[in-house]
Design an enzyme around this catalytic site. Structure first.
Site, PDB file in Angstrom:
ATOM      1  N   ARG B  50       0.831  -1.195   0.000  1.00  0.00           N
ATOM      2  CA  ARG B  50       0.000   0.000   0.000  1.00  0.00           C
ATOM      3  C   ARG B  50       0.863   1.242   0.000  1.00  0.00           C
ATOM      4  O   ARG B  50       1.979   1.229   0.494  1.00  0.00           O
ATOM      5  CB  ARG B  50      -0.837   0.062   1.287  1.00  0.00           C
ATOM      6  CG  ARG B  50      -1.632  -1.165   1.530  1.00  0.00           C
ATOM      7  CD  ARG B  50      -2.301  -1.053   2.896  1.00  0.00           C
ATOM      8  NE  ARG B  50      -2.992  -2.307   3.191  1.00  0.00           N
ATOM      9  CZ  ARG B  50      -3.854  -2.445   4.188  1.00  0.00           C
ATOM     10  NH1 ARG B  50      -4.111  -1.429   5.001  1.00  0.00           N
ATOM     11  NH2 ARG B  50      -4.455  -3.601   4.387  1.00  0.00           N
ATOM     12  N   ASP B  52       0.143   5.277   1.426  1.00  0.00           N
ATOM     13  CA  ASP B  52      -0.841   6.045   2.184  1.00  0.00           C
ATOM     14  C   ASP B  52      -1.454   7.174   1.383  1.00  0.00           C
ATOM     15  O   ASP B  52      -0.905   7.584   0.361  1.00  0.00           O
ATOM     16  CB  ASP B  52      -0.169   6.668   3.420  1.00  0.00           C
ATOM     17  CG  ASP B  52      -0.106   5.672   4.551  1.00  0.00           C
ATOM     18  OD1 ASP B  52      -0.765   4.619   4.464  1.00  0.00           O
ATOM     19  OD2 ASP B  52       0.619   5.958   5.524  1.00  0.00           O
ATOM     20  N   TYR B 110      12.267   4.135  -1.324  1.00  0.00           N
ATOM     21  CA  TYR B 110      11.452   5.330  -1.146  1.00  0.00           C
ATOM     22  C   TYR B 110      12.347   6.566  -1.218  1.00  0.00           C
ATOM     23  O   TYR B 110      13.533   6.508  -0.867  1.00  0.00           O
ATOM     24  CB  TYR B 110      10.759   5.316   0.224  1.00  0.00           C
ATOM     25  CG  TYR B 110       9.492   4.502   0.259  1.00  0.00           C
ATOM     26  CD1 TYR B 110       8.267   5.067  -0.096  1.00  0.00           C
ATOM     27  CD2 TYR B 110       9.516   3.166   0.656  1.00  0.00           C
ATOM     28  CE1 TYR B 110       7.101   4.326  -0.057  1.00  0.00           C
ATOM     29  CE2 TYR B 110       8.347   2.411   0.700  1.00  0.00           C
ATOM     30  CZ  TYR B 110       7.145   3.008   0.332  1.00  0.00           C
ATOM     31  OH  TYR B 110       5.989   2.274   0.378  1.00  0.00           O
ATOM     32  N   ARG B 196       8.222   8.009   6.770  1.00  0.00           N
ATOM     33  CA  ARG B 196       7.817   9.357   7.177  1.00  0.00           C
ATOM     34  C   ARG B 196       8.256   9.670   8.608  1.00  0.00           C
ATOM     35  O   ARG B 196       8.533  10.825   8.944  1.00  0.00           O
ATOM     36  CB  ARG B 196       6.303   9.519   7.046  1.00  0.00           C
ATOM     37  CG  ARG B 196       5.895   9.611   5.576  1.00  0.00           C
ATOM     38  CD  ARG B 196       4.397   9.499   5.401  1.00  0.00           C
ATOM     39  NE  ARG B 196       3.695  10.612   6.017  1.00  0.00           N
ATOM     40  CZ  ARG B 196       2.377  10.620   6.238  1.00  0.00           C
ATOM     41  NH1 ARG B 196       1.629   9.558   5.906  1.00  0.00           N
ATOM     42  NH2 ARG B 196       1.801  11.664   6.783  1.00  0.00           N
TER      43      ARG B 196
END
Lengths: 245, 245
Positions: B50, B52, B110, B196
């Site tokens: 997934r 967000d 990422y 994050r």
């Protein structure tokens, strides 16, 4: 007191720089309204020049006069407080009264951003123009031919109010920057739509629709009917305005 | 036939990757609807994982099965025809039936994008996080301490469904790229909100609110209550997913 501001904006959603007689939102109008809220008096903000609907700025310059005396950083914070988030004053300085953001400007630099990839990227939409493939060195060789003082009539949209079509281009280049292809051009001024007309021709050269020599051939014809359309405004940025030779 | 697609999206305006039981717009739902319009049959699209709400992707990978046989580029064009402009399939390939976009994934990378300047830039809004000033080398030295296999419990949001908090980070760095500051991290997997949480700590190190050693100290406490908030989703990008060691 004369103040000079440097302004960044995301041109999307605004009807360009210039204040409009109707209710349309423009950058100049937002700046004037913000300053009026601070000083309580009507104010006129003079930009280095207009930018069209949808065109962005990283370093637009403008001046205004105010009886209110505040240090530059306070003006920055106060004006930004009243501006929409898509417009930001990044600097404010006092200048002598004979400084004019438009008339004193010596050089302007515009940037046009492109990228090439098999499929259009959603993360570049509204910022860069997509072209399937680009021959960057052909584009760069072509655009360097614009350097110098020339009659740029071919790169002018009908309706231009310029008295003379002669301008001096100090530098013009196309280069890869990361995964983008960036066309930069510095001159003593630009005719109406000139950068977008040149960018449209460069993209055709880059994608081999027309030969590398076409840009200079079109320029030499000094005939605006030869121009080949306008590149989208959303990838054009007024990068900087210089006030010294 | 099993098809594997690589997908880019601008996460703004979507409620993340994962299909939702209510009417909310998600990436997975848009992809399934687009493919159903092509094949006339219900389809299930399985992503590598997934993302967000608000998180972008440059190279999300997903698979689906279809009885319809088409070459990859035709699938790309057909699916993109039905997708909103903020989502684009950039590649489609056939794969053996034992290839699973989620289970076969070996590494993910990422990217978290920041920039420092005195004033927030309207042209970077929704893409990069603004920090007044950043000590890039302190951030880089700090983040390199994450490389290796560690218990990352400290960097996990409550509600994570992960069975084990142990992950292997192959590389982690912070570097200037043009006028941006980019944090990149490659690992065999990430806990919920892990990137994050780390980005938020790195920005505090970069702006000297906390010392450089804090990141590793927090990690070593293996206690998620020590984490220091979440960096905004709008500057996080799933850059790529790799399927070979």
């Amino acid at each position: 007191m004369r103040y000079v501001i440097t302004v960044q904006y995301d041109g999307s959603g605004f009807h360009g720089w210039q204040k409009q007689p109707n209710e349309k939102e423009t950058i100049q109008q937002h700046l004037e309204e913000a300053i009026e809220k601070i000083t309580g008096r009507p104010v006129s903000v003079t930009g280095s020049g207009r930018t069209d609907e949808g065109v962005h700025a990283l370093g637009q310059v403008a001046h205004f006069d105010s009886e209110k005396i505040m240090p530059g950083p306070k003006w920055v914070a106060a004006i930004n407080f009243y501006l929409p988030a898509k417009i930001r004053v990044i600097r404010c300085e006092e200048k002598p009264n004979d400084f004019d953001a438009r008339k004193s400007a010596k050089k302007k630099t515009y940037m046009y951003r492109m990228y090439s990839s098999p499929v259009e990227s959603p993360l570049r939409a509204g910022r860069e123009t997509w072209v399937k493939s680009l021959d960057v060195s052909a584009m760069d060789r072509a655009v360097r031919g614009l350097e110098g003082t020339h009659d740029f009539s071919s790169f002018m949209t009908a309706g231009s109010s310029a008295k003379s079509p002669v301008r001096t281009i100090y530098s013009a280049s196309v280069a890869r920057e990361g995964s983008s292809v960036v066309f930069r051009i510095t001159g003593n001024g630009f005719l109406y739509n000139m950068v977008r007309i040149i960018a449209a021709i460069l993209m055709k050269i880059g994608s081999k629709e027309i030969p590398q020599g076409s840009l200079i051939e079109i320029m030499e014809q000094k005939d605006r009917s030869k121009a080949l359309g306008l590149a989208p405004a959303s990838a054009l940025y007024l990068q900087s305005v210089e006030y010294t030779d």
